[in-house]
Design an enzyme around this catalytic site. Sequence first.
Site, PDB file in Angstrom:
ATOM      1  N   ILE A  55       0.980  -1.236   0.045  1.00 22.69           N
ATOM      2  CA  ILE A  55      -0.008  -0.200  -0.125  1.00 22.69           C
ATOM      3  C   ILE A  55       0.780   1.565  -0.055  1.00 22.69           C
ATOM      4  O   ILE A  55       0.202   2.144  -0.174  1.00 22.69           O
ATOM      5  CB  ILE A  55      -0.926   0.027   1.298  1.00 22.69           C
ATOM      6  CG1 ILE A  55      -0.291   0.046   2.664  1.00 22.69           C
ATOM      7  CG2 ILE A  55      -2.163  -1.077   1.006  1.00 22.69           C
ATOM      8  CD1 ILE A  55      -1.119   0.404   3.556  1.00 22.69           C
ATOM      9  N   TYR A  56       2.210   1.016   0.158  1.00 23.97           N
ATOM     10  CA  TYR A  56       2.884   2.318   0.250  1.00 23.97           C
ATOM     11  C   TYR A  56       3.080   2.890  -1.216  1.00 23.97           C
ATOM     12  O   TYR A  56       3.354   2.454  -2.194  1.00 23.97           O
ATOM     13  CB  TYR A  56       4.305   2.152   0.629  1.00 23.97           C
ATOM     14  CG  TYR A  56       4.673   1.724   2.025  1.00 23.97           C
ATOM     15  CD1 TYR A  56       3.534   1.902   2.967  1.00 23.97           C
ATOM     16  CD2 TYR A  56       5.567   1.163   2.620  1.00 23.97           C
ATOM     17  CE1 TYR A  56       3.838   1.489   4.223  1.00 23.97           C
ATOM     18  CE2 TYR A  56       5.941   0.605   3.798  1.00 23.97           C
ATOM     19  CZ  TYR A  56       4.908   0.879   4.705  1.00 23.97           C
ATOM     20  OH  TYR A  56       5.211   0.510   5.912  1.00 23.97           O
TER      21      TYR A  56
END
Length: 320
Positions: A55-56
């Site tokens: 998700i970064y």
Amino acid sequence: MEYTKLGYTDLKVSRLCLGGMSFGSSKWMADPETSRAIIKKAIDYGINFIDTANIYSSGESEKIIGEAITGYRTQLVLSTKGGGKVNDFTQGFSRAILFNEIKNSLKNLRTDYIDIYFLHTIFDNVDFRDTAHTLSSFISSGKAGYIGLSNFMGYQLAEFSTIMEMQENIKPAILQNHYNAVYREDERDAIPFCEKHEIAYSPFSPIAAGFLSGKYKRGVENETVRTKTYPVMKERYFSDSDFDILESVEDIAKKKGVNVPQLALAYVLNKGFIPVIGATKLEYLEDDIAALDIKLGREEMEAIDRNYKPHKIVKGTAGY
């Protein structure tokens, strides 16, 4: 570079883990070109442990790292995470979601295996048995070498670890949780559990998202790009006792002739942990490397510790 054994495993990792949360396109992050330069310089310095998450920057961090480590993969211990909120329709811990997430992570990272695959967080209503079985299948299929847990409360760590060991005959290799000089709640139960069961402890945010950088001052607004884009920061820090600790860190740093972030990182290193560092500039990485040489005596550690007061638990949510 200093190296250490990762918990009960046979992995040999650098005392510093390079985190990928700061690689992307947001205002406070390192842009892709700078990110790749930081990664390659970290490898040159001997850092062999690189961590990121799906998700970064919506997968951009994984892609940047995957490109940067081309030609170095076998020299590295690479970790990423699943279970975080990808979008409103893709979040959680079901087999289908986690299988799809690890598949995408492998593609983004340009590798066919991940050394440590983390659950990014957990909730009490999740079926721990089913999730443990899914993670075990990643190991048996060769997609992952070991399992890590992140943002787990102490009781969740104990329960999940017990289920994994009894049901799947494996256990977590590492816990990556929030810990620094101004937030030490894991000392109550999670850290003792890790020590008893040979699970490595890897603190994220050792500089307290910049609170321990020295740029924040008592009694002023302290509004920055970081506090605006990471609002949980204001919930975690900025109490009077936090500023008491910050001033102790600043005082010791001045006496030792080092900068404040280096001293804050050295504090965590002197605890024997494997901190995750995030660098947005090459000079920040160089400062972090230099922190390995800063040794703190018992009185200096106690001077930092003595002003600590219990904090409200603000659990990391991995985007939920």
